[in-house]
Design an enzyme around this catalytic site. Sequence first.
Site, PDB file in Angstrom:
ATOM      1  CB  CYS A  80      -5.240 -10.276  -0.564  1.00  0.00           C
ATOM      2  SG  CYS A  80      -6.283  -9.310  -1.632  1.00  0.00           S
ATOM      3  CG  HIS A 171      -5.294  -7.173   3.026  1.00  0.00           C
ATOM      4  ND1 HIS A 171      -4.005  -7.215   2.546  1.00  0.00           N
ATOM      5  CD2 HIS A 171      -6.090  -7.081   1.947  1.00  0.00           C
ATOM      6  CE1 HIS A 171      -4.018  -7.142   1.232  1.00  0.00           C
ATOM      7  NE2 HIS A 171      -5.272  -7.058   0.835  1.00  0.00           N
ATOM      8  CD  GLU A 173      -2.005  -7.955   5.522  1.00  0.00           C
ATOM      9  OE1 GLU A 173      -2.766  -8.886   5.844  1.00  0.00           O
ATOM     10  OE2 GLU A 173      -2.010  -7.437   4.394  1.00  0.00           O
TER      11      GLU A 173
HETATM   12  N1  GLN Z   1      -6.860  -8.980  -6.911  1.00  0.00           N
HETATM   13  C1  GLN Z   1      -5.470  -8.762  -6.711  1.00  0.00           C
HETATM   14  C2  GLN Z   1      -4.637  -9.701  -7.558  1.00  0.00           C
HETATM   15  O1  GLN Z   1      -5.085 -10.685  -8.017  1.00  0.00           O
HETATM   16  C3  GLN Z   1      -5.083  -8.946  -5.255  1.00  0.00           C
HETATM   17  C4  GLN Z   1      -5.462  -7.743  -4.459  1.00  0.00           C
HETATM   18  C5  GLN Z   1      -4.771  -7.626  -3.110  1.00  0.00           C
HETATM   19  O2  GLN Z   1      -3.872  -8.390  -2.775  1.00  0.00           O
HETATM   20  N2  GLN Z   1      -5.145  -6.620  -2.345  1.00  0.00           N
HETATM   21  O3  GLN Z   1      -3.486  -9.459  -7.785  1.00  0.00           O
END
Ligand code: GLN
Length: 189
Positions: A80, A171, A173
Amino acid sequence: MSVKIGVLGVQGAVAEHIKTLERNGVEAVNVKKAEDLNDINGLILPGGESTTIGRLIVQGNMKEKIQELAKNGMPIFGTCAGMVLLSEKIEGGEPAHLGLLNATVNRNGFGRQVHSFEKELNVDGIADNFNGVFIRAPYISEVGPGVKVLETIDEKVVAVEQDNILAVSFHPELTRDDRIINYFINKCK
Ligand code: GLN
């Protein structure tokens, strides 16, 4: 061989990654400062807020060290926000953070705060029927040479691998399905 994997612990979903590593028999290191990067066999960049994590990496003098370790072949797994941190380009002109993945990322590509969803994914060669948990998730809009696309949703790239770099929009995890993390652990051996 016993493996030691660092989880960048400055902000975000840190504890979940540490728990996942430990239940898979790996020694996890909560990386909060540059010295914590010594003696690890791999590094996880967790989800969270990429701008905040990026700033803390610089403040902690960890940016160059992480870049050097990556260039020397140490495996890095970004989930992410971690995917955003790794990418060479961020849509909208925001400066890149680590610039280790030859790709352009759309930071909040799947929508903002409220926009979370789950979707069954087939991550090429790693995990079929994997439940992807997406939270304000980024996606990759363009990849350069050397980047393998492992899964897409409507042409939005959500999983990639470039040599020692692995990145996913979702995610793993937050699930009990450890196939992706075990793939990464094996890269670190
Ligand atoms: N979109 C978020 C960012 O760029 C990331 C979101 C997440 O890690 N759940 O910081």
